[in-house]
Scaffold this motif. Sequence first.
Motif, PDB file in Angstrom:
ATOM      1  N   ILE A  20       0.847  -1.203   0.000  1.00 50.18           N
ATOM      2  CA  ILE A  20       0.000   0.000   0.000  1.00 50.18           C
ATOM      3  C   ILE A  20       0.877   1.245   0.000  1.00 50.18           C
ATOM      4  CG2 ILE A  20      -1.632   1.333   1.398  1.00 50.18           C
ATOM      5  CD1 ILE A  20      -2.842  -1.391   2.283  1.00 50.18           C
ATOM      6  N   GLU A  21       1.886   1.248   0.838  1.00 51.78           N
ATOM      7  CA  GLU A  21       2.787   2.394   0.926  1.00 51.78           C
ATOM      8  C   GLU A  21       3.511   2.635  -0.400  1.00 51.78           C
ATOM      9  OE1 GLU A  21       6.922   3.420   3.252  1.00 51.78           O
ATOM     10  OE2 GLU A  21       5.464   2.128   4.268  1.00 51.78           O
ATOM     11  N   ASN A  22       4.040   1.594  -0.999  1.00 47.88           N
ATOM     12  CA  ASN A  22       4.767   1.741  -2.254  1.00 47.88           C
ATOM     13  C   ASN A  22       3.851   2.165  -3.400  1.00 47.88           C
ATOM     14  OD1 ASN A  22       7.199   1.098  -1.093  1.00 47.88           O
ATOM     15  ND2 ASN A  22       7.072  -1.070  -1.606  1.00 47.88           N
ATOM     16  N   THR A  23       2.627   1.688  -3.417  1.00 51.14           N
ATOM     17  CA  THR A  23       1.677   2.092  -4.457  1.00 51.14           C
ATOM     18  C   THR A  23       1.362   3.575  -4.324  1.00 51.14           C
ATOM     19  OG1 THR A  23       0.723  -0.129  -4.462  1.00 51.14           O
ATOM     20  CG2 THR A  23      -0.572   1.613  -5.467  1.00 51.14           C
ATOM     21  N   ALA A  24       1.185   4.048  -3.091  1.00 55.85           N
ATOM     22  CA  ALA A  24       0.942   5.479  -2.882  1.00 55.85           C
ATOM     23  C   ALA A  24       2.155   6.304  -3.318  1.00 55.85           C
ATOM     24  CB  ALA A  24       0.611   5.741  -1.418  1.00 55.85           C
ATOM     25  N   ARG A  25       3.348   5.833  -3.000  1.00 57.90           N
ATOM     26  CA  ARG A  25       4.559   6.544  -3.426  1.00 57.90           C
ATOM     27  C   ARG A  25       4.671   6.581  -4.951  1.00 57.90           C
ATOM     28  NH1 ARG A  25       8.103   7.421   0.882  1.00 57.90           N
ATOM     29  NH2 ARG A  25       7.794   6.032   2.648  1.00 57.90           N
ATOM     30  N   MET A  26       4.385   5.462  -5.588  1.00 52.20           N
ATOM     31  CA  MET A  26       4.445   5.412  -7.050  1.00 52.20           C
ATOM     32  C   MET A  26       3.402   6.333  -7.674  1.00 52.20           C
ATOM     33  SD  MET A  26       6.950   3.558  -8.050  1.00 52.20           S
ATOM     34  CE  MET A  26       6.547   3.196  -9.735  1.00 52.20           C
ATOM     35  N   GLY A  27       2.225   6.417  -7.058  1.00 52.61           N
ATOM     36  CA  GLY A  27       1.198   7.339  -7.544  1.00 52.61           C
ATOM     37  C   GLY A  27       1.667   8.779  -7.461  1.00 52.61           C
ATOM     38  N   LEU A  28       2.311   9.142  -6.346  1.00 54.95           N
ATOM     39  CA  LEU A  28       2.837  10.506  -6.205  1.00 54.95           C
ATOM     40  C   LEU A  28       3.945  10.790  -7.217  1.00 54.95           C
ATOM     41  CD1 LEU A  28       2.921  10.867  -2.319  1.00 54.95           C
ATOM     42  CD2 LEU A  28       1.516  12.177  -3.920  1.00 54.95           C
ATOM     43  N   ILE A  29       4.819   9.815  -7.419  1.00 49.61           N
ATOM     44  CA  ILE A  29       5.906   9.998  -8.382  1.00 49.61           C
ATOM     45  C   ILE A  29       5.347  10.153  -9.789  1.00 49.61           C
ATOM     46  CG2 ILE A  29       7.861   8.834  -9.498  1.00 49.61           C
ATOM     47  CD1 ILE A  29       8.525   7.664  -6.711  1.00 49.61           C
ATOM     48  N   ALA A  30       4.373   9.338 -10.135  1.00 51.36           N
ATOM     49  CA  ALA A  30       3.772   9.430 -11.469  1.00 51.36           C
ATOM     50  C   ALA A  30       3.133  10.797 -11.685  1.00 51.36           C
ATOM     51  CB  ALA A  30       2.735   8.325 -11.651  1.00 51.36           C
ATOM     52  N   LEU A  31       2.434  11.283 -10.685  1.00 49.50           N
ATOM     53  CA  LEU A  31       1.801  12.593 -10.808  1.00 49.50           C
ATOM     54  C   LEU A  31       2.824  13.714 -10.904  1.00 49.50           C
ATOM     55  CD1 LEU A  31      -1.135  12.090  -8.299  1.00 49.50           C
ATOM     56  CD2 LEU A  31      -1.297  12.253 -10.785  1.00 49.50           C
ATOM     57  N   GLU A  32       3.916  13.596 -10.140  1.00 50.65           N
ATOM     58  CA  GLU A  32       4.982  14.604 -10.196  1.00 50.65           C
ATOM     59  C   GLU A  32       5.650  14.636 -11.569  1.00 50.65           C
ATOM     60  OE1 GLU A  32       6.184  16.969  -8.012  1.00 50.65           O
ATOM     61  OE2 GLU A  32       4.445  16.495  -6.777  1.00 50.65           O
ATOM     62  N   CYS A  33       5.717  13.494 -12.221  1.00 44.95           N
ATOM     63  CA  CYS A  33       6.340  13.405 -13.541  1.00 44.95           C
ATOM     64  C   CYS A  33       5.361  13.696 -14.673  1.00 44.95           C
ATOM     65  CB  CYS A  33       6.954  12.021 -13.744  1.00 44.95           C
ATOM     66  SG  CYS A  33       8.322  11.687 -12.632  1.00 44.95           S
ATOM     67  N   GLY A  34       4.127  13.994 -14.323  1.00 45.31           N
ATOM     68  CA  GLY A  34       3.123  14.308 -15.339  1.00 45.31           C
ATOM     69  C   GLY A  34       2.541  13.093 -16.035  1.00 45.31           C
ATOM     70  N   LYS A  48      -5.218  -4.946 -12.285  1.00 43.44           N
ATOM     71  CA  LYS A  48      -6.397  -4.166 -11.948  1.00 43.44           C
ATOM     72  C   LYS A  48      -5.992  -2.721 -11.765  1.00 43.44           C
ATOM     73  CE  LYS A  48      -6.533  -7.101  -8.382  1.00 43.44           C
ATOM     74  NZ  LYS A  48      -6.989  -7.845  -7.280  1.00 43.44           N
ATOM     75  N   ASP A  49      -6.979  -1.844 -11.655  1.00 40.90           N
ATOM     76  CA  ASP A  49      -6.602  -0.448 -11.464  1.00 40.90           C
ATOM     77  C   ASP A  49      -6.024  -0.242 -10.065  1.00 40.90           C
ATOM     78  OD1 ASP A  49      -8.643   0.756  -9.553  1.00 40.90           O
ATOM     79  OD2 ASP A  49      -9.994  -0.050 -11.076  1.00 40.90           O
ATOM     80  N   VAL A  50      -5.348   0.858  -9.884  1.00 38.33           N
ATOM     81  CA  VAL A  50      -4.607   1.130  -8.651  1.00 38.33           C
ATOM     82  C   VAL A  50      -5.541   1.196  -7.442  1.00 38.33           C
ATOM     83  CG1 VAL A  50      -3.144   2.826  -7.497  1.00 38.33           C
ATOM     84  CG2 VAL A  50      -2.818   2.360  -9.902  1.00 38.33           C
ATOM     85  N   PHE A  51      -6.706   1.777  -7.608  1.00 42.46           N
ATOM     86  CA  PHE A  51      -7.614   1.955  -6.483  1.00 42.46           C
ATOM     87  C   PHE A  51      -8.183   0.618  -6.003  1.00 42.46           C
ATOM     88  CE2 PHE A  51      -7.728   5.717  -9.231  1.00 42.46           C
ATOM     89  CZ  PHE A  51      -7.095   6.606  -8.373  1.00 42.46           C
ATOM     90  N   ASP A  90      -8.763  14.892  -6.282  1.00 39.92           N
ATOM     91  CA  ASP A  90      -7.408  15.431  -6.313  1.00 39.92           C
ATOM     92  C   ASP A  90      -6.456  14.269  -6.007  1.00 39.92           C
ATOM     93  OD1 ASP A  90      -5.067  16.843  -6.174  1.00 39.92           O
ATOM     94  OD2 ASP A  90      -5.652  18.070  -4.451  1.00 39.92           O
ATOM     95  N   LEU A  91      -5.896  13.689  -7.062  1.00 43.56           N
ATOM     96  CA  LEU A  91      -5.102  12.469  -6.901  1.00 43.56           C
ATOM     97  C   LEU A  91      -3.846  12.685  -6.061  1.00 43.56           C
ATOM     98  CD1 LEU A  91      -5.426  10.871 -10.437  1.00 43.56           C
ATOM     99  CD2 LEU A  91      -6.485  10.128  -8.311  1.00 43.56           C
ATOM    100  N   LYS A  92      -3.242  13.858  -6.159  1.00 39.28           N
ATOM    101  CA  LYS A  92      -2.032  14.109  -5.374  1.00 39.28           C
ATOM    102  C   LYS A  92      -2.369  14.078  -3.878  1.00 39.28           C
ATOM    103  CE  LYS A  92       1.988  17.048  -5.419  1.00 39.28           C
ATOM    104  NZ  LYS A  92       2.631  18.206  -6.020  1.00 39.28           N
ATOM    105  N   GLU A  93      -3.437  14.730  -3.487  1.00 36.87           N
ATOM    106  CA  GLU A  93      -3.852  14.720  -2.087  1.00 36.87           C
ATOM    107  C   GLU A  93      -4.315  13.327  -1.659  1.00 36.87           C
ATOM    108  OE1 GLU A  93      -3.516  17.046   0.313  1.00 36.87           O
ATOM    109  OE2 GLU A  93      -2.376  18.097  -1.253  1.00 36.87           O
ATOM    110  N   TYR A  94      -4.948  12.603  -2.582  1.00 36.23           N
ATOM    111  CA  TYR A  94      -5.397  11.238  -2.282  1.00 36.23           C
ATOM    112  C   TYR A  94      -4.207  10.356  -1.930  1.00 36.23           C
ATOM    113  CZ  TYR A  94      -7.148   6.519  -2.961  1.00 36.23           C
ATOM    114  OH  TYR A  94      -7.463   5.187  -2.786  1.00 36.23           O
ATOM    115  N   PHE A  95      -3.183  10.339  -2.790  1.00 30.02           N
ATOM    116  CA  PHE A  95      -2.017   9.490  -2.545  1.00 30.02           C
ATOM    117  C   PHE A  95      -1.214   9.960  -1.331  1.00 30.02           C
ATOM    118  CE2 PHE A  95      -2.519   8.229  -7.118  1.00 30.02           C
ATOM    119  CZ  PHE A  95      -2.794   6.903  -6.863  1.00 30.02           C
ATOM    120  N   LYS A  96      -1.168  11.260  -1.088  1.00 33.40           N
ATOM    121  CA  LYS A  96      -0.509  11.759   0.120  1.00 33.40           C
ATOM    122  C   LYS A  96      -1.231  11.252   1.369  1.00 33.40           C
ATOM    123  CE  LYS A  96       1.565  16.151  -1.219  1.00 33.40           C
ATOM    124  NZ  LYS A  96       1.489  17.608  -1.047  1.00 33.40           N
ATOM    125  N   GLY A  97      -2.551  11.304   1.344  1.00 36.46           N
ATOM    126  CA  GLY A  97      -3.330  10.822   2.486  1.00 36.46           C
ATOM    127  C   GLY A  97      -3.134   9.344   2.738  1.00 36.46           C
TER     128      GLY A  97
END
Length: 131
Positions: A20-34, A48-51, A90-97
């Motif tokens: 769960i932690e790594n998936t959230a980190r990967m989501g944040l990295i993906a969003l930061e990279c556009g 399956k999808d990330v969620f 807001d996916l960035k806030e979602y993955f941060k949470g």
Amino acid sequence: MITKSTAYKIWWAGRYLERIENTARMGLIALECGKDVNELPKVLGINKDVFTYLKDNLDVLREDLRSFGDEAVINSVATLEGAIYAKNNDLKEYFKGVLQAALFLGSIIEDKIGPTITTFYPRKQEEIKTQ
């Protein structure tokens, strides 16, 4: 000392929490990279999808934690559950949470199963005589 079955549950709970932690980190990295979050399953190697992946890992994690968790651990799981099931407008806030809740749960688990150090101090001779 803990039983073998409890140790097994702790180990697997750690693995699912790490996922769960790594998936959230990967989501944040993906969003930061556009990048699009829909590309993450291919990068992570999941079908399956990330969620849905996060929710499935939470279900297994919750069952493992029930076998040894106390009130603080179960409350922390509820916090993580709230973060995972939150609206993801807001996916960035979602993955941060999700990441913050996963890290919080990890620290609570470490406090629960970590060794407790008790120091015994010798009493003074006067204290012994008066008792």
